[in-house]
Design a protein around this motif. Structure first.
Motif: not given
Lengths: 170, 170, 170
Positions: B123-152
């Motif tokens: 049908e012409d619709s979408f369904w929601v498979w997953r709804v998750s809690a997320n925590r992104f841990e980032l670090v400042r690097s020479e080229g800017g901020w980057l994700i070091r760890r994502r936990t979901a």
């Protein structure tokens, strides 16, 4: 000697102030773009056609895969008429996810997903009709940032939706 | 006397400029973290594996409850292969809700929900498979901020998802 | 003559610094309001009643169409008890869409949509129970910005939900 030192110090301060002012302006631009884009959903779900219209340039294009609206007047008319008014009456929400903003001088691009949720007629719930890729192109005008073009493509596997999202950081 | 007054005034201005510059940098950091995190969804739904890869550190970990991807290369490979490519072909959207950002020096944490919506085949619709809690841990690097760890963690009542969200402001 | 020039230049610098500081403070206020509003969903889905409580003023009102909670203690109690604890146990997500923020002195308004998604008991998916219009009214307090009132109305076609969203930029 003191005069010369004062003069140099003053020049340094002036340059630092100018540089910092540029950085603040860059932050203000991102906020201003975000403000315009996040005002769309509330205005369109309020059915406030004039408020929706004020977000766009006169010659704006809203290029939805279902239809293309050309010029602010056609966008305003879309809000005022069916099927939009029917969606409002039965219950709907036009939602975005967090807007990725890129400003370049007097132009900006905002990329995000959108969802159109509609109320189920037979139960206490909503269903997701459309999930789309979105690219808003904005311009700085005298009265602030305005949307010049919005392109939206439903995420049904089509290449155009994926290409649009692929331009997010470019 | 005038020299001394000038000197004091200059010192005050220099201190004020330095303090204001720190505040501007703090705002820029929040925007930069938000920019990286909000680029993920568009890049992954575009199927742009290289663009997804550029958001992470070399040794990044994407710890999804279904699987753990270790290192940028495994994350890039995830985008390039099944089942991700199958989701894209049938139609999907990886959406976030507004990202709560906390910066501490050269590290940052971004907390939010994510949703994975998939197109219904019949049908012409979408369904929601997953709804998750997320925590992104980032670090400042020479080229800017980057994700070091994502936990979901999917929000199915499990304690780990709730604990992850409970760390939002800490 | 040099003293007078120095004096004028210093006055200009002081005025520019003050103006720029105001602009930075305006940006900080928007970020601070966003920080509070985006902390709500993670805290409430964590079931962290104390963390939820810390987002509100003592005399806050959470005016949900289903019920009105008056005072921080009632809001904290809502998190601690049924039905909220039942939703958490079965799996749920309280999500927002991007928050439109307007700050005016020591008061602020944040407008957005909210969604309450709940896990389906019989399959690996979530369903959308409620999509609502939201208006958060915040005040600047000694400890930072706090929510004084949140009004939420489900988007089922009712006028009150539409009127609430119609006030987004006013």
């Amino acid at each position: 000697m003191a005069d010369r030192t004062n003069h140099d110090a003053a020049a340094t301060v002036t340059a630092q102030l100018a540089a910092l002012t540029q950085r603040v302006r860059a932050l203000e631009d991102v906020e201003a773009v975000r403000e315009v884009v996040t005002a769309y959903g509330p205005a369109v779900d309020a059915g406030d056609a004039e408020a929706v219209g004020r977000l766009w340039t006169d010659d704006a294009v809203y290029d939805l895969d279902l239809k293309v609206f050309t010029g602010r007047e056609e966008i305003v008319e879309m809000v005022r008429t069916a099927p939009h008014q029917d969606y409002l009456a039965e219950g709907c929400g036009h939602l975005l996810d967090p807007v990725h903003v890129r400003v370049d001088g007097d132009e900006a691009v905002a990329t995000c997903h959108s969802m159109l949720l509609r109320r189920s007629s037979d139960e206490d719930s909503f269903w997701v009709w459309r999930v789309s890729a979105n690219r808003f192109e904005l311009v700085r005008s005298e009265g602030g940032w305005l949307i010049r073009r919005r392109t939206a493509r439903v995420l049904d596997g089509r290449a155009s939706a994926r290409e649009l999202l692929g331009r997010v950081r470019s």
